[in-house]
Design an enzyme around this catalytic site. Structure first.
Site, PDB file in Angstrom:
ATOM      1  N   LYS A 122      35.066  41.269 -12.805  1.00 22.82           N
ATOM      2  CA  LYS A 122      35.584  39.937 -13.100  1.00 22.82           C
ATOM      3  C   LYS A 122      34.451  38.992 -13.513  1.00 22.82           C
ATOM      4  CE  LYS A 122      39.537  40.563 -10.060  1.00 22.82           C
ATOM      5  NZ  LYS A 122      40.039  40.474  -8.692  1.00 22.82           N
ATOM      6  N   GLN A 166      39.794  37.970  -3.071  1.00 28.65           N
ATOM      7  CA  GLN A 166      39.919  39.393  -3.361  1.00 28.65           C
ATOM      8  C   GLN A 166      40.655  40.114  -2.229  1.00 28.65           C
ATOM      9  OE1 GLN A 166      38.950  40.993  -6.222  1.00 28.65           O
ATOM     10  NE2 GLN A 166      39.994  42.764  -5.360  1.00 28.65           N
ATOM     11  N   ASP A 189      45.694  33.480  -9.381  1.00 31.56           N
ATOM     12  CA  ASP A 189      46.295  34.777  -9.057  1.00 31.56           C
ATOM     13  C   ASP A 189      47.825  34.699  -9.084  1.00 31.56           C
ATOM     14  OD1 ASP A 189      44.994  37.162  -8.806  1.00 31.56           O
ATOM     15  OD2 ASP A 189      44.331  36.843  -6.747  1.00 31.56           O
TER      16      ASP A 189
END
Length: 362
Positions: A122, A166, A189
């Site tokens: 990422k 995460q 997200d």
């Protein structure tokens, strides 16, 4: 029956699932000619400007419905690269116009190798398009309060436009509480319950859509798959992929069925679908007998199985038996190289959208 689910559909010996990252939190699956879909390039007058640019600049051609025994490959890697190029151009314009660079903060708890790889990828993707990345690495035994403190700091930081925690988190942490602490305006997200709630409601739009299902839909759009009025089946109902994918297909005016661990006759239901999205984390679950000739198949699964011939000792396969399904479907995503690259591309897209919204930049 279980052994047939966890076996490779190719000619190699029985495959065994290896430990892998970020399972889709499904329950045990005990799952033991056609209406064609027109696939055409977007109209030049389409409101999907990004899609129009894509069709004019890339080598992708629409999928033609044929009686051939080999499906058209839906190349997620190539589409993701095109999207990243578009994002980089928009970020450069934004920086020149108002001096703002989008920022993405990632919080990693623990030292899982797979999670570290994700975060590293990422960061590289952010650098490639001009997004500034912020990282916090916390030890496995960190408290929930420590994680929440960092989230609060990023919520208040004007240079941060997206926050990503995460997953998976260590077992002693309440995942729901931590994800809910992320400001909805920075929830790139797309997991905040208010975003999912808006996605589920008619006439409402979420600020962000979860990245993987958004990537699935983008592939369908960019390959000009006609969704309106078609029958679609989503295999799996996870909060991460299955449920939001079904909601997105419904918003696109498809007729939706969801197949899950308690579904009776899943093969029969799935075989009625013009579009199939498989997202359960079970290797080779969806076989050729599940697919209606001419259907479009999006395979979200990434499952490692034993392969003595591979230098790594394993290889990656999807939730769909590619060898069988590619002979029946009109189009299919490969694994790897299908949905996977799209997930990070959509994360970058959501981060750019957040920065543009926060700074009222059109």
């Amino acid at each position: 029956m279980a052994s047939s689910i966890l076996s490779d559909c190719s000619s190699s010996a029985t495959a065994r699932l290896l430990p892998f990252h970020r399972k889709l939190h499904t329950q045990d699956f005990r799952f033991h000619r056609s209406v064609s879909i027109p696939l055409r390039p977007p109209s030049p007058t389409s409101s999907r400007s990004a899609a129009s640019r894509f069709w004019s600049l890339s080598a992708v051609t629409p999928v033609a419905m044929t009686t051939d025994t080999s499906a058209k490959l839906i190349d997620g890697k190539m589409v993701a690269k095109q999207i990243k190029d578009e994002i980089a151009g928009e970020i450069a314009k934004m920086k020149d116009a108002i001096g703002i660079v989008p920022g993405l903060a990632v919080i990693l708890v623990g030292a899982r190798k797979d999670s570290q790889t994700y975060v590293r990828n990422k960061k590289k993707a952010c650098e490639a398009v001009g997004i500034k990345s912020y990282e916090v690495h916390l030890p496995e035994d960190s408290t929930e309060e420590e994680v929440l403190k960092h989230i609060s700091g990023f919520n208040d930081d004007p240079s941060v436009h997206g926050i990503l925690v995460q997953l998976p988190l260590p077992r002693h942490m309440n995942e729901q509480s931590i994800l809910n602490a992320v400001s909805i305006e920075k929830d790139v997200d797309g997991f905040h319950p208010l975003n999912i709630g808006r996605l589920a409601m008619q006439g409402r739009e979420p600020l962000f859509v979860p990245c993987t299902p958004k990537g699935c839909m983008e592939l369908l759009h960019r390959y000009a798959v006609d969704i309106k009025g078609k029958r679609a089946v989503v295999v799996g109902r996870s909060n991460i992929v299955g449920m939001p994918a079904a909601l997105l297909l419904q918003k696109a005016n498809a007729t939706i069925s969801i197949v899950h661990s308690y579904t009776k006759n899943p093969e029969e239901i799935t075989r009625q679908a013009d579009i199939v999205i498989a997202a359960v984390g079970v290797a080779n679950l969806v076989r050729g007998s599940w697919i209606k000739p001419g259907a479009v198949v999006i395979d979200v699964g990434i499952n490692p199985i034993d392969d003595p011939e591979s230098p790594r000792g394993y290889r990656l396969v999807g939730d769909v038996c590619y060898e069988e399904v590619s002979k029946i479907a009109s189009a299919i995503t490969p694994v790897p190289g299908g949905v996977g690259p799209m997930t990070i591309a959509m994360l970058l897209s959501n981060t750019l959208d957040s920065a543009k919204r926060i700074h009222n930049f059109k």
